[in-house]
Write a protein that holds these residues in place. Sequence first.
Motif, PDB file in Angstrom:
ATOM      1  N   LEU A 215      -5.019   5.156  -5.765  1.00 30.51           N
ATOM      2  CA  LEU A 215      -3.696   5.459  -5.218  1.00 30.51           C
ATOM      3  C   LEU A 215      -2.796   4.232  -5.357  1.00 30.51           C
ATOM      4  CD1 LEU A 215      -4.741   7.241  -1.891  1.00 30.51           C
ATOM      5  CD2 LEU A 215      -4.114   8.323  -4.045  1.00 30.51           C
ATOM      6  N   ARG A 216      -1.563   4.456  -5.830  1.00 28.77           N
ATOM      7  CA  ARG A 216      -0.582   3.372  -5.954  1.00 28.77           C
ATOM      8  C   ARG A 216       0.802   3.923  -5.629  1.00 28.77           C
ATOM      9  NH1 ARG A 216      -0.635   1.879 -11.849  1.00 28.77           N
ATOM     10  NH2 ARG A 216      -1.308   4.060 -12.031  1.00 28.77           N
ATOM     11  N   LEU A 217       1.735   3.013  -5.417  1.00 29.37           N
ATOM     12  CA  LEU A 217       3.132   3.386  -5.232  1.00 29.37           C
ATOM     13  C   LEU A 217       3.956   2.811  -6.381  1.00 29.37           C
ATOM     14  CD1 LEU A 217       3.913   2.924  -1.417  1.00 29.37           C
ATOM     15  CD2 LEU A 217       3.950   5.052  -2.718  1.00 29.37           C
ATOM     16  N   SER A 218       4.744   3.666  -7.014  1.00 26.79           N
ATOM     17  CA  SER A 218       5.702   3.217  -8.018  1.00 26.79           C
ATOM     18  C   SER A 218       7.065   3.153  -7.339  1.00 26.79           C
ATOM     19  CB  SER A 218       5.735   4.191  -9.200  1.00 26.79           C
ATOM     20  OG  SER A 218       6.722   3.809 -10.135  1.00 26.79           O
ATOM     21  N   VAL A 219       7.604   1.942  -7.213  1.00 25.17           N
ATOM     22  CA  VAL A 219       8.831   1.717  -6.440  1.00 25.17           C
ATOM     23  C   VAL A 219       9.970   1.363  -7.401  1.00 25.17           C
ATOM     24  CG1 VAL A 219       9.904   0.319  -4.635  1.00 25.17           C
ATOM     25  CG2 VAL A 219       7.483   0.953  -4.460  1.00 25.17           C
ATOM     26  N   ARG A 220      11.085   2.025  -7.205  1.00 28.07           N
ATOM     27  CA  ARG A 220      12.259   1.795  -8.061  1.00 28.07           C
ATOM     28  C   ARG A 220      13.324   1.026  -7.295  1.00 28.07           C
ATOM     29  NH1 ARG A 220      13.307   6.528  -8.565  1.00 28.07           N
ATOM     30  NH2 ARG A 220      15.139   6.730  -7.232  1.00 28.07           N
ATOM     31  N   THR A 221      13.801  -0.045  -7.884  1.00 26.39           N
ATOM     32  CA  THR A 221      14.907  -0.834  -7.333  1.00 26.39           C
ATOM     33  C   THR A 221      15.957  -0.965  -8.432  1.00 26.39           C
ATOM     34  OG1 THR A 221      13.351  -2.075  -5.960  1.00 26.39           O
ATOM     35  CG2 THR A 221      15.565  -2.972  -6.197  1.00 26.39           C
ATOM     36  N   GLY A 222      17.003  -0.147  -8.319  1.00 24.49           N
ATOM     37  CA  GLY A 222      17.986  -0.105  -9.402  1.00 24.49           C
ATOM     38  C   GLY A 222      17.347   0.423 -10.660  1.00 24.49           C
ATOM     39  N   ARG A 223      17.393  -0.365 -11.741  1.00 20.89           N
ATOM     40  CA  ARG A 223      16.765   0.037 -12.990  1.00 20.89           C
ATOM     41  C   ARG A 223      15.341  -0.487 -13.147  1.00 20.89           C
ATOM     42  NH1 ARG A 223      21.521  -0.841 -17.586  1.00 20.89           N
ATOM     43  NH2 ARG A 223      23.061   0.595 -16.657  1.00 20.89           N
ATOM     44  N   ARG A 224      14.910  -1.262 -12.190  1.00 21.44           N
ATOM     45  CA  ARG A 224      13.589  -1.877 -12.267  1.00 21.44           C
ATOM     46  C   ARG A 224      12.561  -1.039 -11.505  1.00 21.44           C
ATOM     47  NH1 ARG A 224      11.852  -7.634  -9.489  1.00 21.44           N
ATOM     48  NH2 ARG A 224       9.708  -7.717 -10.303  1.00 21.44           N
ATOM     49  N   THR A 225      11.394  -0.886 -12.108  1.00 22.74           N
ATOM     50  CA  THR A 225      10.294  -0.155 -11.473  1.00 22.74           C
ATOM     51  C   THR A 225       9.066  -1.045 -11.418  1.00 22.74           C
ATOM     52  OG1 THR A 225      11.122   1.971 -12.295  1.00 22.74           O
ATOM     53  CG2 THR A 225       8.842   1.895 -11.561  1.00 22.74           C
ATOM     54  N   ARG A 226       8.419  -1.059 -10.257  1.00 19.40           N
ATOM     55  CA  ARG A 226       7.215  -1.871 -10.086  1.00 19.40           C
ATOM     56  C   ARG A 226       6.153  -1.050  -9.347  1.00 19.40           C
ATOM     57  NH1 ARG A 226       6.761  -7.920  -7.285  1.00 19.40           N
ATOM     58  NH2 ARG A 226       4.479  -8.079  -7.429  1.00 19.40           N
ATOM     59  N   SER A 227       4.902  -1.259  -9.739  1.00 20.85           N
ATOM     60  CA  SER A 227       3.783  -0.545  -9.130  1.00 20.85           C
ATOM     61  C   SER A 227       3.075  -1.441  -8.116  1.00 20.85           C
ATOM     62  CB  SER A 227       2.794  -0.106 -10.212  1.00 20.85           C
ATOM     63  OG  SER A 227       1.667   0.511  -9.636  1.00 20.85           O
ATOM     64  N   TYR A 228       2.797  -0.887  -6.916  1.00 18.54           N
ATOM     65  CA  TYR A 228       2.120  -1.632  -5.858  1.00 18.54           C
ATOM     66  C   TYR A 228       0.824  -0.905  -5.472  1.00 18.54           C
ATOM     67  CZ  TYR A 228       6.472  -4.234  -5.064  1.00 18.54           C
ATOM     68  OH  TYR A 228       7.581  -5.026  -5.204  1.00 18.54           O
ATOM     69  N   PRO A 229      -0.277  -1.618  -5.370  1.00 17.34           N
ATOM     70  CA  PRO A 229      -1.485  -0.999  -4.797  1.00 17.34           C
ATOM     71  C   PRO A 229      -1.273  -0.756  -3.310  1.00 17.34           C
ATOM     72  CG  PRO A 229      -1.835  -3.334  -5.172  1.00 17.34           C
ATOM     73  CD  PRO A 229      -0.491  -3.013  -5.762  1.00 17.34           C
ATOM     74  N   LEU A 230      -2.040   0.156  -2.771  1.00 21.35           N
ATOM     75  CA  LEU A 230      -1.961   0.493  -1.353  1.00 21.35           C
ATOM     76  C   LEU A 230      -3.123  -0.178  -0.636  1.00 21.35           C
ATOM     77  CD1 LEU A 230      -0.968   4.218  -1.761  1.00 21.35           C
ATOM     78  CD2 LEU A 230       0.339   2.555  -0.429  1.00 21.35           C
ATOM     79  N   LEU A 231      -2.809  -1.027   0.324  1.00 20.73           N
ATOM     80  CA  LEU A 231      -3.823  -1.776   1.056  1.00 20.73           C
ATOM     81  C   LEU A 231      -4.109  -1.075   2.384  1.00 20.73           C
ATOM     82  CD1 LEU A 231      -5.556  -4.342   1.098  1.00 20.73           C
ATOM     83  CD2 LEU A 231      -3.657  -5.525   2.202  1.00 20.73           C
ATOM     84  N   LEU A 232      -5.335  -0.634   2.541  1.00 21.53           N
ATOM     85  CA  LEU A 232      -5.754   0.069   3.752  1.00 21.53           C
ATOM     86  C   LEU A 232      -6.604  -0.879   4.593  1.00 21.53           C
ATOM     87  CD1 LEU A 232      -5.917   2.683   5.417  1.00 21.53           C
ATOM     88  CD2 LEU A 232      -7.879   3.350   4.030  1.00 21.53           C
ATOM     89  N   VAL A 233      -6.031  -1.380   5.675  1.00 21.27           N
ATOM     90  CA  VAL A 233      -6.724  -2.354   6.524  1.00 21.27           C
ATOM     91  C   VAL A 233      -7.468  -1.658   7.662  1.00 21.27           C
ATOM     92  CG1 VAL A 233      -6.447  -4.377   7.990  1.00 21.27           C
ATOM     93  CG2 VAL A 233      -5.014  -4.114   5.954  1.00 21.27           C
ATOM     94  N   GLU A 234      -6.791  -0.763   8.344  1.00 21.95           N
ATOM     95  CA  GLU A 234      -7.402  -0.079   9.483  1.00 21.95           C
ATOM     96  C   GLU A 234      -8.324   1.036   9.011  1.00 21.95           C
ATOM     97  OE1 GLU A 234      -7.029  -1.247  12.425  1.00 21.95           O
ATOM     98  OE2 GLU A 234      -5.469  -2.696  11.894  1.00 21.95           O
ATOM     99  N   GLY A 235      -9.421   1.236   9.734  1.00 21.04           N
ATOM    100  CA  GLY A 235     -10.346   2.316   9.414  1.00 21.04           C
ATOM    101  C   GLY A 235      -9.784   3.661   9.832  1.00 21.04           C
ATOM    102  N   PRO A 236     -10.514   4.752   9.565  1.00 15.88           N
ATOM    103  CA  PRO A 236     -10.029   6.082   9.934  1.00 15.88           C
ATOM    104  C   PRO A 236      -9.870   6.246  11.435  1.00 15.88           C
ATOM    105  CG  PRO A 236     -12.331   6.160   9.245  1.00 15.88           C
ATOM    106  CD  PRO A 236     -11.830   4.799   8.915  1.00 15.88           C
ATOM    107  N   HIS A 237      -8.871   7.016  11.819  1.00 11.15           N
ATOM    108  CA  HIS A 237      -8.591   7.261  13.230  1.00 11.15           C
ATOM    109  C   HIS A 237      -9.660   8.158  13.830  1.00 11.15           C
ATOM    110  CE1 HIS A 237      -6.224   7.773  16.865  1.00 11.15           C
ATOM    111  NE2 HIS A 237      -6.352   9.079  16.742  1.00 11.15           N
ATOM    112  N   THR A 238     -10.043   7.889  15.063  1.00  8.15           N
ATOM    113  CA  THR A 238     -11.009   8.718  15.776  1.00  8.15           C
ATOM    114  C   THR A 238     -10.274   9.768  16.596  1.00  8.15           C
ATOM    115  OG1 THR A 238     -12.581   6.874  15.908  1.00  8.15           O
ATOM    116  CG2 THR A 238     -12.912   8.722  17.414  1.00  8.15           C
TER     117      THR A 238
END
Length: 315
Positions: free
Chosen positions: A119-142
């Motif tokens: 899973l990643r996020l493709s983020v657009r800022t004006g004409r520029r596009t950058r891909s960010y990994p998704l960092l999951l720190v917290e475990g699943p909710h109980t």
Amino acid sequence: MGSIRTRLGRARRAAVHRIAVPLRARLLRSVFLPLRGRRSARVLYAAVLDGQTMNLHAELPAAARAADGAELLLGRGRSPHRSPARVHTDRSGRVLVDAAVLLGAGTGGVPVRTGATRLRLSVRTGRRTRSYPLLLVEGPHTYRGTTRPMAASPISGDRYRIGRSLTGSARLRHAPARPGAEVVDVHIEHARIDVRLRLVGLPAEDPWCEFVASGRRIPCALTETEPGVWRAEAPLAGMYPLSGRREHWDVLLHSGERRPHRVARLLHDLSDPQRVLAMRPVVVAPRKDALMSVEPRYTPAGNLRFTCRRVEETA
């Protein structure tokens, strides 16, 4: 001997899990979050609540605070699936991204391969596009209470959950449906029990049912009433207790050469199906001058069961 080894193996795995999970969480917060925080979007919430729709809520890093658009990318390579995401700013100035994705080709959603999907996020800022990994720190909710997230899709039975890599990157994990027989409806009439069911995760290879009690079996043919839905009918006269004790009848599905499966409520979000799906007993007269109480219910595992007992008439 085998059951003892199984219990010992489970106990060892549980002990390792109790130690590894807090250790991994500390490692993520102390090492990977400082190292990757500036280059990753941090997941604030991710879950598949209804068994087939992934919901994601994440915070973008400082470098993407001017973002004006985003997409959620599922998969690797040059052609991942792209799903639209919403970018907005909260009151504290954080730039957040929300996304919801229907999963599974069988439900009209995104086809997902078995195993882990990046899973990643493709983020657009004006004409520029950058891909960010998704960092999951917290475990699943109980979750506590009468309901919990669906463990499987109510349509296909496929199982989806949010996981993470060793370094904390969010992953969508997919496993095929567990084979089983899902209860659709139950009717008790004066002379018979009518059970509607559908097959999950296994093909219909001359399927048939049987109602099974201690030492007694009633085979039943299956009739397909609508595409994918089958009906089994059992005569109540054959379920009358032979002794004064009550008898418990389970329903088994046979299909091809596979082992039989208990007919059950498998695809639900209930923590305790036995209590929540309680049904009222019905008194019938399956034989002349004989009354019988039939109580349909679900076991703690969700298996369908009928408890039959004799009813003595009073003056």
